[in-house]
Motif scaffolding. Structure first.
Motif, short mmCIF file in Angstrom:
data_model
loop_
_atom_site.label_atom_id
_atom_site.label_comp_id
_atom_site.label_asym_id
_atom_site.label_seq_id
_atom_site.Cartn_x
_atom_site.Cartn_y
_atom_site.Cartn_z
N SER A 90 50.00 65.03 27.82
CA SER A 90 50.18 64.44 29.14
C SER A 90 49.19 63.31 29.41
O SER A 90 49.46 62.41 30.21
CB SER A 90 50.04 65.52 30.22
OG SER A 90 48.75 66.11 30.17
N THR A 91 48.02 63.36 28.76
CA THR A 91 47.02 62.30 28.95
C THR A 91 46.98 61.33 27.78
O THR A 91 46.09 60.48 27.71
CB THR A 91 45.62 62.93 29.13
OG1 THR A 91 45.29 63.74 27.99
CG2 THR A 91 45.58 63.80 30.39
N SER A 105 46.12 66.78 24.22
CA SER A 105 46.74 66.76 25.55
C SER A 105 47.78 65.65 25.58
O SER A 105 47.45 64.48 25.76
CB SER A 105 45.69 66.55 26.64
OG SER A 105 46.30 66.43 27.92
#
Length: 300
Positions: free
Chosen positions: A245-246, A243
């Motif tokens: 975005s994280t 991920s």
């Protein structure tokens, strides 16, 4: 690292798409768009599995017709070696090391000698960059990289600034095992669930020759092993993009906070999400089709 065919395919696609409204763009590289390429061919070349040296060279972007339209922008300052507030002596040592690394990459260093024979493919490493020992090499390098580990293993800034690189996976396993033994807590073992990919509803006679024990013993480059042993407080590195975005990207470093049955609780210590607590679940990975095994391995 990208094959030149990838850039050429993107070039043709952009020309076709953008020339719909403006036919003159069909003659411009990438349809007139500015494309920025990053990398250094002295550090790593495109990976061609089983490829010969001419095949690897032929896959580089420099052998593409697009290279005639490229403007090379050079970076002359090694920001990784910048140490704000360092003493004059330390800055001089860093500058000498930076120049040595550049000369190594450009092939300017004199060849090493073995006895009375000159070996053109080897170079002499300065003595101040070496760790000398006549005992256990793994223990020596761990002690040099992680001094006073017992008192600092819970300090995130201490762990963030240190790492041991190894040339092979086997050596990395030995170093990881030795560092884990230094942590004063109980560990936990995770075993993968391995199976073969077969068409639905079919029974293959080869299944009899590849029981779970055989699948578990398979080790493939760039693929996780069947057994994973971890401890709370251990520094780990993520090798998959889970991920972005994280902050869970390939190369992200974390510290294990809790070992659960199906997830790992960890805190990010590098990148733009430092301090974020994340959960890493079990994921399914498959081998590539081109392996020496007559099947695709599924490892969960």
């Amino acid at each position: 690292m990208s094959n030149r065919m990838c850039f050429e395919g993107l070039d043709r696609s952009l020309r076709d798409i953008l020339s719909i409204d403006d036919p003159t763009l069909t003659d411009l590289p990438f349809g007139g768009l500015v494309v920025v390429l990053g990398g250094d061919l002295r550090q790593i070349l495109p990976v061609i599995e089983g490829g010969t040296r001419p095949q690897v060279v032929a896959a580089t972007i420099t052998n593409s017709p697009l290279w005639d339209s490229v403007t090379v922008l050079e970076l002359n300052e090694n920001m990784r070696l910048a140490v704000p507030g360092a003493s004059v002596q330390l800055q001089r040592e860093i500058s000498l090391f930076s120049d040595w690394v550049l000369d190594l990459g450009e092939g300017k260093l004199p060849p090493a000698t073995c006895g009375n024979e000159v070996v053109p493919n080897l170079v002499d490493i300065p003595d101040d960059l070496l760790i000398h020992t006549e005992g256990d090499h793994i223990t020596t390098i761990i002690s040099a990289v992680y001094p006073d580990f017992a008192s600092n293993f819970q300090d995130f800034s201490y762990l963030r600034q240190r790492a041991v690189l190894s040339p092979t996976n086997d050596l990395a396993e030995q170093i990881n095992s030795r560092v884990l033994d230094m942590l004063p807590c109980e560990g936990r073992e995770y075993l993968s669930s391995d199976s073969k990919s077969s068409p639905a509803g079919t029974i293959n006679e080869k299944d009899l020759f590849y029981p779970p024990e055989v699948l578990n013993a398979i080790e493939i480059p760039n693929f996780p092993a069947h057994r994973l042993f971890l401890k709370e407080g251990a520094p780990i590195m993520l090798l998959r993009n889970l991920s972005q975005s994280t902050g869970l990207c390939n190369g992200t470093r974390l510290i294990i906070l809790e070992l659960a049955d199906r997830v790992l609780k960890a805190v990010i210590i590098t990148g733009s999400h430092i301090g974020d607590v994340v959960y890493i679940p079990r994921i399914e990975l498959t081998t590539k089709k081109k392996t020496k095994w007559p099947f695709i391995l599924l490892r969960r």
